[in-house]
Design a protein around this motif. Structure first.
Motif, PDB file in Angstrom:
ATOM      1  N   ILE A 203     104.720 143.518 -11.310  1.00  0.00           N
ATOM      2  CA  ILE A 203     103.592 143.389 -10.462  1.00  0.00           C
ATOM      3  C   ILE A 203     103.253 142.045 -10.121  1.00  0.00           C
ATOM      4  CG2 ILE A 203     101.146 143.698 -10.221  1.00  0.00           C
ATOM      5  CD1 ILE A 203     101.255 146.428 -11.488  1.00  0.00           C
ATOM      6  N   TRP A 204     103.159 141.192 -11.239  1.00  0.00           N
ATOM      7  CA  TRP A 204     102.909 139.731 -11.131  1.00  0.00           C
ATOM      8  C   TRP A 204     104.218 139.021 -10.434  1.00  0.00           C
ATOM      9  CZ3 TRP A 204      98.052 139.426 -11.236  1.00  0.00           C
ATOM     10  CH2 TRP A 204      97.508 139.927 -12.436  1.00  0.00           C
ATOM     11  N   ARG A 205     105.159 139.589 -10.674  1.00  0.00           N
ATOM     12  CA  ARG A 205     106.227 138.873  -9.929  1.00  0.00           C
ATOM     13  C   ARG A 205     106.274 138.931  -8.506  1.00  0.00           C
ATOM     14  NH1 ARG A 205     110.981 140.568  -8.238  1.00  0.00           N
ATOM     15  NH2 ARG A 205     110.510 142.879  -9.096  1.00  0.00           N
ATOM     16  N   ARG A 206     105.951 140.209  -8.075  1.00  0.00           N
ATOM     17  CA  ARG A 206     105.945 140.597  -6.779  1.00  0.00           C
ATOM     18  C   ARG A 206     104.893 139.888  -6.056  1.00  0.00           C
ATOM     19  NH1 ARG A 206     108.418 144.713  -4.050  1.00  0.00           N
ATOM     20  NH2 ARG A 206     109.996 145.962  -5.559  1.00  0.00           N
TER      21      ARG A 206
ATOM     22  N   MET B 264     104.733 132.693 -15.408  1.00  0.00           N
ATOM     23  CA  MET B 264     105.864 133.359 -14.955  1.00  0.00           C
ATOM     24  C   MET B 264     107.137 133.325 -15.837  1.00  0.00           C
ATOM     25  SD  MET B 264     104.590 135.598 -12.807  1.00  0.00           S
ATOM     26  CE  MET B 264     106.202 136.566 -12.410  1.00  0.00           C
ATOM     27  N   PRO B 265     107.456 132.115 -16.113  1.00  0.00           N
ATOM     28  CA  PRO B 265     108.813 131.888 -16.841  1.00  0.00           C
ATOM     29  C   PRO B 265     108.684 132.353 -18.190  1.00  0.00           C
ATOM     30  CG  PRO B 265     108.324 129.790 -15.578  1.00  0.00           C
ATOM     31  CD  PRO B 265     107.047 130.787 -15.331  1.00  0.00           C
ATOM     32  N   ARG B 266     107.428 132.193 -18.850  1.00  0.00           N
ATOM     33  CA  ARG B 266     107.211 132.700 -20.194  1.00  0.00           C
ATOM     34  C   ARG B 266     107.369 134.439 -20.148  1.00  0.00           C
ATOM     35  NH1 ARG B 266     102.070 130.866 -23.046  1.00  0.00           N
ATOM     36  NH2 ARG B 266     102.813 132.168 -24.756  1.00  0.00           N
ATOM     37  N   ILE B 267     106.782 135.085 -19.057  1.00  0.00           N
ATOM     38  CA  ILE B 267     106.686 136.468 -18.987  1.00  0.00           C
ATOM     39  C   ILE B 267     108.331 136.914 -18.763  1.00  0.00           C
ATOM     40  CG2 ILE B 267     106.369 138.355 -17.341  1.00  0.00           C
ATOM     41  CD1 ILE B 267     103.517 137.033 -16.874  1.00  0.00           C
ATOM     42  N   ALA B 268     109.150 135.965 -18.111  1.00  0.00           N
ATOM     43  CA  ALA B 268     110.489 136.502 -17.860  1.00  0.00           C
ATOM     44  C   ALA B 268     111.134 136.442 -19.333  1.00  0.00           C
ATOM     45  CB  ALA B 268     111.079 135.583 -16.781  1.00  0.00           C
TER      46      ALA B 268
ATOM     47  N   LEU C 198     104.873 140.578 -24.277  1.00  0.00           N
ATOM     48  CA  LEU C 198     104.946 140.464 -22.853  1.00  0.00           C
ATOM     49  C   LEU C 198     103.405 141.231 -22.465  1.00  0.00           C
ATOM     50  CD1 LEU C 198     106.498 140.454 -20.333  1.00  0.00           C
ATOM     51  CD2 LEU C 198     107.274 142.696 -20.785  1.00  0.00           C
ATOM     52  N   LEU C 199     103.047 142.329 -23.344  1.00  0.00           N
ATOM     53  CA  LEU C 199     101.882 142.806 -23.102  1.00  0.00           C
ATOM     54  C   LEU C 199     100.602 141.789 -22.892  1.00  0.00           C
ATOM     55  CD1 LEU C 199     100.937 145.824 -22.454  1.00  0.00           C
ATOM     56  CD2 LEU C 199     100.207 145.744 -24.873  1.00  0.00           C
ATOM     57  N   HIS C 200     100.797 141.172 -24.054  1.00  0.00           N
ATOM     58  CA  HIS C 200      99.463 139.851 -23.953  1.00  0.00           C
ATOM     59  C   HIS C 200      99.560 138.884 -22.873  1.00  0.00           C
ATOM     60  CE1 HIS C 200      96.829 136.870 -25.829  1.00  0.00           C
ATOM     61  NE2 HIS C 200      97.646 136.150 -25.588  1.00  0.00           N
ATOM     62  N   LEU C 201     100.795 138.587 -22.506  1.00  0.00           N
ATOM     63  CA  LEU C 201     100.932 137.582 -21.400  1.00  0.00           C
ATOM     64  C   LEU C 201     100.422 138.234 -19.948  1.00  0.00           C
ATOM     65  CD1 LEU C 201     104.374 135.907 -22.200  1.00  0.00           C
ATOM     66  CD2 LEU C 201     101.986 134.780 -22.229  1.00  0.00           C
ATOM     67  N   THR C 202     100.812 139.403 -19.747  1.00  0.00           N
ATOM     68  CA  THR C 202     100.552 139.963 -18.520  1.00  0.00           C
ATOM     69  C   THR C 202      99.384 140.691 -18.107  1.00  0.00           C
ATOM     70  OG1 THR C 202     101.408 142.127 -19.320  1.00  0.00           O
ATOM     71  CG2 THR C 202     103.183 140.639 -18.215  1.00  0.00           C
TER      72      THR C 202
ATOM     73  N   PRO D 239      95.480 137.415 -16.382  1.00  0.00           N
ATOM     74  CA  PRO D 239      94.328 137.836 -15.629  1.00  0.00           C
ATOM     75  C   PRO D 239      93.288 136.949 -15.809  1.00  0.00           C
ATOM     76  CG  PRO D 239      95.194 139.976 -16.753  1.00  0.00           C
ATOM     77  CD  PRO D 239      96.018 138.747 -17.243  1.00  0.00           C
ATOM     78  N   LYS D 240      93.251 136.107 -17.032  1.00  0.00           N
ATOM     79  CA  LYS D 240      92.158 135.284 -17.148  1.00  0.00           C
ATOM     80  C   LYS D 240      92.395 134.159 -16.066  1.00  0.00           C
ATOM     81  CE  LYS D 240      91.589 135.856 -22.118  1.00  0.00           C
ATOM     82  NZ  LYS D 240      91.714 135.196 -23.632  1.00  0.00           N
ATOM     83  N   VAL D 241      93.515 133.645 -15.887  1.00  0.00           N
ATOM     84  CA  VAL D 241      93.866 132.687 -14.630  1.00  0.00           C
ATOM     85  C   VAL D 241      93.559 133.057 -13.328  1.00  0.00           C
ATOM     86  CG1 VAL D 241      95.561 131.145 -13.527  1.00  0.00           C
ATOM     87  CG2 VAL D 241      95.468 131.766 -16.104  1.00  0.00           C
ATOM     88  N   VAL D 242      93.816 134.529 -13.257  1.00  0.00           N
ATOM     89  CA  VAL D 242      93.329 135.401 -11.830  1.00  0.00           C
ATOM     90  C   VAL D 242      92.033 135.238 -11.593  1.00  0.00           C
ATOM     91  CG1 VAL D 242      93.614 137.350 -10.524  1.00  0.00           C
ATOM     92  CG2 VAL D 242      95.724 136.473 -11.731  1.00  0.00           C
TER      93      VAL D 242
END
Length: 388
Positions: free
Chosen positions: A227-230, A291-295, A306-310, A315-318
């Motif tokens: 979702i975040w990548r798209r 995004m690189p950390r998630i990848a 991955l669950l923590h990052l996404t 969402p905090k940044v968003v």
């Protein structure tokens, strides 16, 4: 005429409170409808339809998406009615806003004959816009019903073009523009609005969906990584549209850099630009860091990370971007007139050199956004360091 006299003629006038609220509310409604439907169609829906998505996560996000879209329809319907009443009050200078809310007065406004030389009356344009708005809201509000939620995709895809048409129809000129640059301004103004509403409205939708993390499974990080990548790609397109159209609109209304702090319009525009750049900076942090950390967490099959990052960090940044976007919407109603007129300067003249410079800036900006996307991909492709 002296400079003091000229300043008095073109002095800035603060909009009345009802106009501030109705205009901000109208753009909030557009963000909810346009941003949410576009983001659902381009980002959320494809991920939920992927065969790798777990059924429980898909069901939870579909329920939350349907509820969000339904409430977005309610907000747009109320905001659209208030905006229409504001136009009635604006057309009749001495009419109080409270009286402009009367359906009879609104109907009289919509049926007003066309002005001399116009191919259609302004009331007819707003009538068509209102019909389209009601249709879009009906499609969205129907999602409150459990039966309609089974057709979430169809209803969202139906409401999407109708929601976009709401803002496009309102700007249809009733007379042929004498100046070609005015026609270009109308187009770029709509590019600015649609790009901004998709960007901000999409952020708000995804932030709201991420709040459902308690109802998601342990592998939801994979779904949210997609979702975040798209959405990162959608956001890049929106940023390009907002910045390119914003450069033209700023040139039309601001004659020099100094007018940004010597005129009221310029100062308010400077505040808006600062908040938009803050959103761009937050988006850049997502692109180059999160995004690189998630990848890499995905490559390493690090489910917990991955669950923590996404669902926690991203969402905090968003939410920070959403807060800045809300500030932008709060400033927009105050941007009336132009810095050029307030400074007593000449009207802008669009020449070939102006268009050439604008095209060069647009190409440079597009190239920089392309480099941003490729750099983010390169950072994501870095090998995961081996653990000892």
């Amino acid at each position: 005429m002296s400079c003091v006299q000229l300043a008095a003629v073109t002095a800035y006038t603060t909009p009345p409170p009802w106009r501030i609220l109705t205009k901000s509310g109208y753009f909030v409604g557009l963000c909810g409808a346009i941003g949410a439907t576009v983001t659902y169609a381009a980002v959320v829906r494809p991920v939920l339809r992927a065969p790798t998505s777990e059924r429980g996560d898909v069901a939870a996000l579909r329920r939350r998406s349907a509820a969000y879209l339904a409430w977005a329809g309610v907000v747009l319907l109320v905001a659209g009615y208030l905006e229409l009443a504001a136009r009635v009050a604006g057309a009749r200078r001495h009419l109080p806003f409270g009286q402009a809310l009367a359906p009879g007065r609104i109907w009289d406004f919509l049926r007003a004959p066309a002005a001399r030389g116009a191919w259609v009356s302004q009331g007819t344009v707003y009538l068509v816009q209102s019909i389209v708005l009601v249709l879009a809201c009906a499609a969205l509000v129907s999602l409150f019903g459990p039966g309609a939620r089974r057709h979430l995709d169809a209803l969202a895809l139906t409401a999407l073009p109708l929601s976009v048409a709401v803002t496009l129809i309102a700007e249809i000129p009733t007379t042929v523009p004498a100046d070609p640059s005015h026609a270009l301004e109308l187009v770029l103004d709509q590019v600015h609005i649609v790009g901004g509403t998709v960007w901000l409205g999409g952020l708000a939708l995804l932030a709201a969906l991420a709040a459902a993390r308690r109802h998601l499974g342990g592998n939801a990080g994979l779904l949210w990584a997609d979702i975040w990548r798209r959405f990162s790609f959608v956001a890049l397109v929106c940023v390009g549209a907002v910045l390119i159209s914003g450069l033209w609109l700023a040139w039309k209304h601001v004659g020099s850099i100094g007018q940004l702090w010597t005129t009221t319009y310029g100062f308010l525009l400077l505040i808006k630009i600062t908040m938009v750049l803050g959103m761009v900076a937050a988006g850049g942090a997502n692109q180059f860091w999160l995004m690189p950390r998630i990848a890499r967490a995905r490559q390493a099959d690090a489910t917990a990370s991955l669950l923590h990052l996404t669902l926690r960090h991203f969402p905090k940044v968003v939410w920070g971007e959403v807060a800045l976007g809300a500030g932008v919407l709060g400033v927009v109603p105050f941007l009336s007139g132009s810095a050029r007129s307030q400074a007593g300067g000449p009207a802008p003249v669009a020449t070939g050199s102006v268009f050439a410079v604008g095209a060069a800036l647009a190409l440079t900006l597009a190239a920089s956004l392309y480099v941003t996307a490729r750099t983010s991909e390169a950072l994501a492709r870095r090998q995961v360091p081996a653990t000892s």
